[in-house]
Design a protein around this motif. Structure first.
Motif, mmCIF file in Angstrom:
data_model
loop_
_atom_site.group_PDB
_atom_site.id
_atom_site.type_symbol
_atom_site.label_atom_id
_atom_site.label_comp_id
_atom_site.label_asym_id
_atom_site.label_seq_id
_atom_site.Cartn_x
_atom_site.Cartn_y
_atom_site.Cartn_z
ATOM 1 N N SER A 162 49.881 -37.863 -32.055
ATOM 2 C CA SER A 162 50.737 -38.739 -32.845
ATOM 3 C C SER A 162 51.936 -38.532 -32.505
ATOM 4 N N THR A 163 52.467 -37.329 -32.070
ATOM 5 C CA THR A 163 54.031 -37.207 -31.353
ATOM 6 C C THR A 163 54.020 -37.859 -30.327
ATOM 7 N N PHE A 164 53.057 -38.010 -29.543
ATOM 8 C CA PHE A 164 53.344 -38.545 -28.043
ATOM 9 C C PHE A 164 53.408 -39.979 -28.293
ATOM 10 N N TYR A 165 52.742 -40.824 -29.103
ATOM 11 C CA TYR A 165 52.685 -42.002 -29.191
ATOM 12 C C TYR A 165 54.141 -42.638 -29.806
ATOM 13 N N LYS A 166 54.642 -41.785 -30.577
ATOM 14 C CA LYS A 166 55.914 -41.898 -31.311
ATOM 15 C C LYS A 166 56.897 -41.861 -30.303
ATOM 16 N N MET A 167 56.900 -40.723 -29.300
ATOM 17 C CA MET A 167 57.806 -40.869 -28.411
ATOM 18 C C MET A 167 57.718 -41.539 -27.017
ATOM 19 N N LEU A 168 56.502 -42.427 -27.128
ATOM 20 C CA LEU A 168 56.044 -43.220 -25.968
ATOM 21 C C LEU A 168 57.110 -43.914 -25.417
ATOM 22 N N PRO A 169 57.860 -44.913 -26.211
ATOM 23 C CA PRO A 169 59.170 -45.768 -25.608
ATOM 24 C C PRO A 169 60.307 -44.958 -25.043
ATOM 25 N N LYS B 9 73.798 -37.069 -20.104
ATOM 26 C CA LYS B 9 74.382 -37.811 -21.234
ATOM 27 C C LYS B 9 73.174 -38.774 -21.786
ATOM 28 N N PHE B 10 72.440 -39.290 -20.719
ATOM 29 C CA PHE B 10 71.574 -40.227 -21.204
ATOM 30 C C PHE B 10 70.587 -39.648 -21.687
ATOM 31 N N ILE B 11 70.019 -38.527 -21.334
ATOM 32 C CA ILE B 11 68.814 -37.621 -21.900
ATOM 33 C C ILE B 11 69.340 -37.108 -23.380
ATOM 34 N N TYR B 12 70.573 -36.748 -23.473
ATOM 35 C CA TYR B 12 70.984 -36.318 -24.583
ATOM 36 C C TYR B 12 70.973 -37.346 -25.939
ATOM 37 N N ARG B 13 71.504 -38.494 -25.633
ATOM 38 C CA ARG B 13 71.507 -39.576 -26.571
ATOM 39 C C ARG B 13 69.982 -40.071 -26.899
ATOM 40 N N LEU B 14 69.144 -40.100 -25.810
ATOM 41 C CA LEU B 14 67.718 -40.660 -26.052
ATOM 42 C C LEU B 14 67.036 -39.368 -27.070
ATOM 43 N N SER B 15 67.330 -38.224 -26.583
ATOM 44 C CA SER B 15 66.766 -37.134 -27.250
ATOM 45 C C SER B 15 66.994 -37.302 -28.692
ATOM 46 N N ARG B 16 68.292 -37.236 -29.128
ATOM 47 C CA ARG B 16 68.780 -37.425 -30.668
ATOM 48 C C ARG B 16 68.341 -38.601 -31.342
ATOM 49 N N THR B 17 68.017 -39.793 -30.546
ATOM 50 C CA THR B 17 67.397 -40.865 -31.164
ATOM 51 C C THR B 17 65.862 -40.409 -31.385
ATOM 52 N N THR B 18 65.408 -40.046 -30.568
ATOM 53 C CA THR B 18 63.812 -39.688 -30.372
ATOM 54 C C THR B 18 63.455 -38.760 -31.547
ATOM 55 N N ARG B 19 64.264 -37.750 -31.744
ATOM 56 C CA ARG B 19 64.033 -36.611 -32.727
ATOM 57 C C ARG B 19 63.904 -37.303 -34.118
ATOM 58 N N LEU C 195 59.726 -41.712 -23.712
ATOM 59 C CA LEU C 195 59.310 -41.321 -22.395
ATOM 60 C C LEU C 195 59.306 -42.307 -21.216
ATOM 61 N N VAL C 196 58.889 -43.584 -21.619
ATOM 62 C CA VAL C 196 59.051 -44.469 -20.438
ATOM 63 C C VAL C 196 60.489 -44.587 -20.013
ATOM 64 N N LEU C 197 61.344 -44.623 -20.647
ATOM 65 C CA LEU C 197 62.747 -44.830 -20.320
ATOM 66 C C LEU C 197 63.054 -43.429 -19.292
ATOM 67 N N VAL C 198 62.767 -42.330 -19.848
ATOM 68 C CA VAL C 198 62.921 -41.009 -19.023
ATOM 69 C C VAL C 198 62.261 -41.395 -17.886
ATOM 70 N N GLU C 199 61.154 -41.746 -17.779
ATOM 71 C CA GLU C 199 60.281 -41.924 -16.629
ATOM 72 C C GLU C 199 61.403 -42.916 -15.389
ATOM 73 N N ILE C 200 61.747 -43.664 -16.040
ATOM 74 C CA ILE C 200 62.512 -44.797 -15.026
ATOM 75 C C ILE C 200 63.714 -43.861 -14.535
ATOM 76 N N ALA C 201 64.381 -43.066 -15.645
ATOM 77 C CA ALA C 201 65.563 -42.354 -15.123
ATOM 78 C C ALA C 201 65.063 -41.411 -14.051
ATOM 79 N N VAL C 202 64.131 -40.417 -14.168
ATOM 80 C CA VAL C 202 63.751 -39.594 -13.446
ATOM 81 C C VAL C 202 63.268 -40.176 -12.078
#
Length: 347
Positions: A248-255, A334-344, A257-264
């Protein structure tokens, strides 16, 4: 005096550590705590350092693996034969203050079942921090809090942390065995993050103990920053995401995680490590059945929800300065921080 103190098994995993191993064991044998055993597990070293160590310190227990089993299974070999009520997982490139073990035992007696780590200072400058507790970032990056900063006693009290570092991890033998020890699939890197996260899922906290001090080189001797290390870090990070978060958590985070995947991906490309990134992704796909099986094993043992666990997770990320230049580091963080805050907010 010894009879009143529980036995502690100190496991030192060696792989071509050379003189570092000798210095480490010499340091440990000066420990003030009166009741401990030293177990050196050798992962088929070619430099004969384990044999030299045994000759110099005949009272240590030496186990010689026939092949390099990696950090995880290598340490598991030692954990299985440990006789102590408590166990320490210790890197061979460390040095210890005489009271390091006493302070860890005292912390356990005060706070109870948990995973514990000392304060790490650099061997080259004892005023510079290596770690004041390891932290788990929401997207499963792990990092050492305070690394590279001056020790101004700003982290000078026992507190809960994301996870206890495998550089020096202290707990009861029963706890570590009950957690299933280290996951041999990981081989090395994020192994301590995995154990700490799995412990948190069962309601077992990790603690930082500043009065216990261990010295560690600015960078460990093993693997350095190589293609192999980048591959293991990224593969194991995603392995933890897929096995530790509920579906359940994984699918909520999926969008996200895709952005993180591109950044990484672009981060690895910039570092010239794109082969390591591709290899990590391919390995995850190849092992999807094994990962799914592991997911169900871990989730069956869960006692604490993702929502409760991520309260202790960080949105920040500290990329080591030797990995990225200041500008890239700042932009990525900065990108990871902002995305993390939103995802949380959606978990």
């Amino acid at each position: 005096m010894t009879k009143n103190k529980p036995l502690v098994s100190i496991i030192i995993l060696n792989y071509n550590a050379g003189q570092l191993l000798i210095d480490c064991v010499d340091s440990i044998l000066k420990t003030e705590y009166p009741n401990f055993e030293v177990i050196v597990v050798d992962n088929a070293s070619k430099d004969h350092s384990h044999q030299t160590c045994k000759e110099k310190f005949p009272n240590i227990v030496l186990i010689e693996n026939k092949e390099n089993l990696g950090y995880c299974e290598g340490n598991n070999v030692g954990i299985r034969i440990a006789k102590g009520e408590f166990v320490v997982i210790l890197n061979p490139d460390t040095l210890a203050e005489p009271n390091w073990l006493t302070k860890l035992v005292e912390a356990y007696e005060e706070h109870g079942v948990g995973l514990y780590q000392p304060k790490f200072l650099t061997t080259t400058d004892h005023s510079i921090l290596m770690s004041t507790g390891n932290m788990i970032q929401l997207f499963a990056f792990g990092y050492s809090r305070g690394k590279g900063n001056r020790d101004d006693k700003q982290f000078d009290h026992i507190e809960t942390i994301g996870y206890a570092s495998g550089t020096c991890l202290f707990t009861s033998t029963e706890t570590l065995r009950g957690l299933g020890m280290f996951d041999s699939f990981l081989f090395a890197y994020h192994d301590d993050l995995d154990v700490g996260w799995r412990a948190a899922m069962r309601g077992i906290k990790s603690y930082y103990v500043p009065d216990s001090v261990i010295y560690h080189p600015p960078e460990g001797f093993s693997f350095k920053w190589s293609q192999f290390k980048y591959y293991l870090l990224e593969r194991n990070r995603y392995y933890c995401i897929l096995t530790h978060y509920s579906r359940s958590t994984f699918y909520k985070m999926l969008p996200s995680l895709v952005l993180v995947e591109i950044a990484v991906f672009f981060f690895y490309l910039r570092k010239g490590m794109i082969k390591a990134k591709i290899r990590a992704s391919v390995d995850i796909i190849k092992n999807r059945k094994k990962i799914n099986q592991r997911y169900h094993e871990i989730q069956k043992q869960r006692k604490v929800s993702d929502r409760e666990i991520i309260v202790e997770f960080s949105d920040d990320l500290a990329v080591p300065k030797e990995v990225a230049d200041k500008k890239s580091n700042m932009l990525f963080n900065k990108f990871i921080y902002r995305l993390s805050r939103t995802t949380r907010k959606i978990i």
